[in-house]
Design an enzyme around this catalytic site. Structure first.
Site, PDB file in Angstrom:
ATOM      1  N   GLU A  88       0.725  -1.283  -0.091  1.00 23.53           N
ATOM      2  CA  GLU A  88       0.014  -0.006  -0.224  1.00 23.53           C
ATOM      3  C   GLU A  88       0.797   1.162   0.140  1.00 23.53           C
ATOM      4  OE1 GLU A  88      -2.946  -0.051  -0.730  1.00 23.53           O
ATOM      5  OE2 GLU A  88      -4.231  -1.635   0.209  1.00 23.53           O
ATOM      6  N   HIS A 106      -2.945   2.646   8.419  1.00 25.13           N
ATOM      7  CA  HIS A 106      -4.090   2.255   7.419  1.00 25.13           C
ATOM      8  C   HIS A 106      -4.671   0.968   8.150  1.00 25.13           C
ATOM      9  CE1 HIS A 106      -6.089  -0.041   4.093  1.00 25.13           C
ATOM     10  NE2 HIS A 106      -5.237  -0.641   3.915  1.00 25.13           N
ATOM     11  N   HIS A 108      -7.756  -2.548   8.645  1.00 23.39           N
ATOM     12  CA  HIS A 108      -8.956  -2.949   8.080  1.00 23.39           C
ATOM     13  C   HIS A 108     -10.019  -3.110   9.208  1.00 23.39           C
ATOM     14  CE1 HIS A 108      -6.159  -5.127   4.723  1.00 23.39           C
ATOM     15  NE2 HIS A 108      -6.580  -3.848   4.539  1.00 23.39           N
ATOM     16  N   TYR A 127     -19.698  14.328  18.127  1.00 22.39           N
ATOM     17  CA  TYR A 127     -18.607  15.492  17.757  1.00 22.39           C
ATOM     18  C   TYR A 127     -17.383  15.294  17.377  1.00 22.39           C
ATOM     19  CZ  TYR A 127     -17.053  14.788  22.469  1.00 22.39           C
ATOM     20  OH  TYR A 127     -16.509  14.415  23.723  1.00 22.39           O
ATOM     21  N   HIS A 168     -12.590  -2.049   1.993  1.00 19.80           N
ATOM     22  CA  HIS A 168     -11.280  -2.229   2.174  1.00 19.80           C
ATOM     23  C   HIS A 168     -10.946  -2.011   3.621  1.00 19.80           C
ATOM     24  CE1 HIS A 168      -7.017  -1.496   0.409  1.00 19.80           C
ATOM     25  NE2 HIS A 168      -6.947  -1.905   1.873  1.00 19.80           N
ATOM     26  N   TYR A 223      -8.883  21.965  23.589  1.00 20.90           N
ATOM     27  CA  TYR A 223      -8.868  20.734  24.537  1.00 20.90           C
ATOM     28  C   TYR A 223      -7.638  20.135  24.923  1.00 20.90           C
ATOM     29  CZ  TYR A 223     -10.317  16.193  26.353  1.00 20.90           C
ATOM     30  OH  TYR A 223     -10.694  14.976  27.111  1.00 20.90           O
TER      31      TYR A 223
END
Length: 232
Positions: A88, A106, A108, A127, A168, A223
């Site tokens: 990838e 990335h 799955h 939110y 994916h 925050y």
């Protein structure tokens, strides 16, 4: 730490690469421990200067050692290590070329992948949608590891820091591995939330308005504790 590499680097950069690789491997192992990937699916990368450190293809994360550090330049040429980079790689490089990302995750993740089968955009059920830049889009399907998938992903990432990949999984980025990972975890949680609420017969989940998301975006900017990183 000894690297097999193309070209020399200074001691400071080598130390930075070593620290980044250690953090990258820890993050990759966390994706497995938290159930976001199975086996060697998914991948993680981090940018150090003009080098992109990335998990290698098909190697279980618990077997990765310092000597397995794998890196490429922004054109995809391998400059570090001997293991083949993840398949990838085109997605990771596309993110680094188009954004200020310093890390990409990335996965799955099962709930996020399930949502990618159902809608073109994850509805704003919480939110924390604001932490990803707004409602999370679903990139059209393309075969894994292709430039076509990378193009679809970049379109879905416009003004966002994460997206779903149809049939994916997920991809998120941030200014650090912790931030990129937290965005991935939040995205999976929101997908789980939407699927759970949507499954109640006869009820439709309440969604946030644009004004409410704008307010959340402003509040999230302030925050957290100074010195402890961002809340994403």
């Amino acid at each position: 730490m000894t690297y097999s590499r193309v070209g020399g680097v200074g001691a400071d950069e080598e130390r930075a690469r070593a620290a980044a690789w250690e953090a990258l491997v820890a993050t990759a192992r966390r994706t497995v421990a938290d159930g976001l990937v199975v086996g060697t699916s998914g991948n993680v990368s981090a940018r150090v200067g003009d080098t992109v450190l990335v998990t290698p293809s098909g190697v279980p994360y618990d077997r990765l050692a310092p000597a397995d550090a794998t890196g490429v330049d922004l054109d995809g040429r391998q400059v570090l290590g001997t293991l083949v980079p993840t398949s990838e790689l085109p997605m990771h490089l596309a993110v680094y070329r188009a954004t200020d990302a310093r890390a990409v995750v990335h996965t799955h993740a099962v709930h996020a992948t399930a949502v990618s089968l159902l809608v073109r955009e994850l509805p704003p059920v919480h939110y924390m949608t604001a932490a990803l830049g707004g409602p999370v889009r679903v990139a059209p399907y393309a075969a894994y590891g292709t430039e076509e998938l990378a193009r679809h992903m970049l379109d879905a990432l416009t003004d966002r820091t994460g997206c779903l990949l149809r049939n994916h999984g997920t991809i998120t980025y941030g200014t650090s591995l912790d931030q990129a990972y937290d965005r991935t975890a939040q995205l999976e949680w929101m997908c789980h939330l939407w699927l759970t609420a949507s499954s109640v017969p006869g009820r439709t989940p309440s969604l946030l308005t644009d004004d409410q998301l704008t307010e959340a975006t402003e509040r999230l900017r302030g925050y957290g504790q100074r010195g402890y990183g961002e809340r994403d």
